[in-house]
Write a protein that holds these residues in place. Structure first.
Motif, PDB file in Angstrom:
ATOM      1  N   ALA A   1       0.837  -1.198   0.000  1.00  0.00           N
ATOM      2  CA  ALA A   1       0.000   0.000   0.000  1.00  0.00           C
ATOM      3  C   ALA A   1       0.874   1.250   0.000  1.00  0.00           C
ATOM      4  CB  ALA A   1      -0.919  -0.008   1.218  1.00  0.00           C
ATOM      5  N   SER A   2       0.332   2.331  -0.493  1.00  0.00           N
ATOM      6  CA  SER A   2       1.062   3.597  -0.461  1.00  0.00           C
ATOM      7  C   SER A   2       0.871   4.332   0.855  1.00  0.00           C
ATOM      8  CB  SER A   2       0.594   4.501  -1.621  1.00  0.00           C
ATOM      9  OG  SER A   2      -0.802   4.770  -1.505  1.00  0.00           O
ATOM     10  N   ARG A   3      -0.161   3.904   1.608  1.00  0.00           N
ATOM     11  CA  ARG A   3      -0.480   4.568   2.869  1.00  0.00           C
ATOM     12  C   ARG A   3      -1.028   3.538   3.843  1.00  0.00           C
ATOM     13  NH1 ARG A   3      -4.719   7.706   5.228  1.00  0.00           N
ATOM     14  NH2 ARG A   3      -3.945   9.653   6.189  1.00  0.00           N
ATOM     15  N   CYS A   4      -0.571   3.569   5.094  1.00  0.00           N
ATOM     16  CA  CYS A   4      -1.017   2.630   6.143  1.00  0.00           C
ATOM     17  C   CYS A   4      -1.752   3.394   7.231  1.00  0.00           C
ATOM     18  CB  CYS A   4       0.173   1.891   6.736  1.00  0.00           C
ATOM     19  SG  CYS A   4      -0.248   0.785   8.090  1.00  0.00           S
ATOM     20  N   GLN A   5      -2.988   2.976   7.492  1.00  0.00           N
ATOM     21  CA  GLN A   5      -3.767   3.584   8.577  1.00  0.00           C
ATOM     22  C   GLN A   5      -3.393   2.910   9.894  1.00  0.00           C
ATOM     23  OE1 GLN A   5      -7.982   3.533   7.919  1.00  0.00           O
ATOM     24  NE2 GLN A   5      -8.463   4.189  10.011  1.00  0.00           N
ATOM     25  N   VAL A   6      -2.902   3.677  10.850  1.00  0.00           N
ATOM     26  CA  VAL A   6      -2.393   3.159  12.117  1.00  0.00           C
ATOM     27  C   VAL A   6      -3.384   3.501  13.225  1.00  0.00           C
ATOM     28  CG1 VAL A   6      -0.489   3.181  13.740  1.00  0.00           C
ATOM     29  CG2 VAL A   6      -0.038   3.444  11.294  1.00  0.00           C
ATOM     30  N   SER A   7      -3.794   2.500  13.972  1.00  0.00           N
ATOM     31  CA  SER A   7      -4.713   2.697  15.104  1.00  0.00           C
ATOM     32  C   SER A   7      -3.995   2.356  16.392  1.00  0.00           C
ATOM     33  CB  SER A   7      -5.953   1.810  14.955  1.00  0.00           C
ATOM     34  OG  SER A   7      -6.619   2.082  13.734  1.00  0.00           O
ATOM     35  N   ARG A   8      -4.400   3.038  17.445  1.00  0.00           N
ATOM     36  CA  ARG A   8      -3.878   2.755  18.780  1.00  0.00           C
ATOM     37  C   ARG A   8      -5.059   2.598  19.728  1.00  0.00           C
ATOM     38  NH1 ARG A   8       0.228   6.556  22.384  1.00  0.00           N
ATOM     39  NH2 ARG A   8       0.588   5.030  24.061  1.00  0.00           N
ATOM     40  N   PRO A   9      -5.296   1.384  20.230  1.00  0.00           N
ATOM     41  CA  PRO A   9      -6.482   1.169  21.066  1.00  0.00           C
ATOM     42  C   PRO A   9      -6.372   1.901  22.389  1.00  0.00           C
ATOM     43  CG  PRO A   9      -5.091  -0.768  21.085  1.00  0.00           C
ATOM     44  CD  PRO A   9      -4.496   0.155  20.066  1.00  0.00           C
TER      45      PRO A   9
END
Length: 336
Positions: A75-83
């Motif tokens: 992917a060109s962009r990674c969505q990062v989540s932090r619980p």
């Protein structure tokens, strides 16, 4: 180096290993790339993003000297989540008592209940089996139910158990302390029935027959209060000779059995003598009938006057009993 479209982090900083799949590197380079920090992680409960150019910038700024040697895919962009951390209930004054006490990792087994007077009486009865391996069944008077239910946690007992009478009734004198202010003495009757493994005939056993394994078996039977003429193990009767007739299913009475003689009267036998560690054998004639282990008298073949005492040690074989003969006596036996 493959950039994932989505990733989740739990620490304060985002590393390459959090958002990328790394392959084709040696072990040392792989470890360094995995720990390479790219950007700050989003706040707990929030989301952020990492782009492919952020990966290139982090690698170029590192000391790994991999510029131009890494292939970027994915992917060109990674969505990062932090619980967000789990929320805990607020505890106000006086709420501590309402919190559930944590359970131990391993629950202890429940404690065994204290024995009752009935349990102790049964244990005392079982200490006196009429034969080894017997089991007991006991029947108490229903009128003694309340006394028998007293437990050792609240009372102490002193039990004196009598022998069962001819009807199988045993009486126990019990002194009880703790049930009342004073000692209580009671008499408790119990009908005792014993069961034991008993050897019986599997097939008819004729008089004069030597019993074999296939002729007998063991069954559990109720014991009478007077008759104890029985065997509890097959090996106690196998190889012995019956002096009576036993139909199939009847108990084999031990008094009706006899050992099978292995030496008969007037039989030509082998007489063994040990002199100074030397075994001497000669022929002799038995004047008695004997089974294994019996002491019999034997006579030399050419000397009808002199008699030896010997122990039966096998079919047609005896060994001189008592003291060892002298060298002269041993030589005389050898000559005969």
């Amino acid at each position: 180096m493959r950039l994932w479209p989505k990733a989740t982090v739990v620490s304060e900083r985002i590393t390459l290993a959090d958002v990328c799949e790394l392959s084709g590197f040696d072990r040392q380079t792989l470890a360094a790339l995995s720990e390479l920090e790219i950007a700050d992680a989003p706040s707990p409960g929030q989301q952020g993003a990492v782009e492919m150019r952020d990966l290139r910038s982090a690698i170029d700024a590192s000391r790994l000297a991999l510029s131009g040697m890494v292939r970027f895919v994915g992917a060109s962009r990674c969505q990062v989540s932090r619980p967000a951390p789990p929320s805990l209930p607020s505890i106000g004054p006086g709420d501590e008592a309402q919190l559930e006490t944590p359970r131990p990792l391993r629950e202890e087994p429940p404690a065994a209940p204290p024995p009752t007077l009935r349990d102790l009486l049964l244990k005392e009865i079982q200490r006196r089996p009429p034969v080894a391996g017997a089991r007991v069944e006991a029947e108490f008077n229903p009128a003694d139910r309340q006394v028998l239910a007293l437990t050792a946690s609240s009372c102490t007992f002193r039990i004196t158990l009598g022998e069962p009478d001819r009807h199988g009734v045993a009486t126990a004198a019990v002194e009880i302390n703790g049930a009342t202010d004073e000692s209580l003495r009671v008499q408790i009757a119990c009908h005792v029935t014993w069961f034991a493994p008993i050897v019986v005939a599997r097939r008819p056993v004729n008089r004069g027959m030597t019993i074999r394994d296939v002729d007998v078996g063991v069954v559990e039977m109720k014991l009478s209060t007077s008759d104890r003429d029985f065997a509890t193990h097959v090996q106690d009767v196998v190889g012995r000779r019956s002096k009576s007739f036993f139909p199939a299913g009847q108990v084999i009475a031990t008094q009706a059995l006899e050992d099978v003689p292995v030496v008969t009267r007037n039989q030509l036998i082998r007489l063994v003598s040990v002199v100074g560690g030397i075994r001497v054998e000669t022929a002799a004639r038995s004047t008695d009938v004997g089974s294994m282990g019996d002491v019999v008298t034997v006579r030399s073949l050419d000397d009808r006057v002199r008699v030896f005492e010997a122990v039966v040690t096998g079919p047609g074989e005896v060994t001189l009993a008592g003291r060892n003969p002298t060298r002269e006596e041993g030589a005389r036996v050898a000559q005969r």
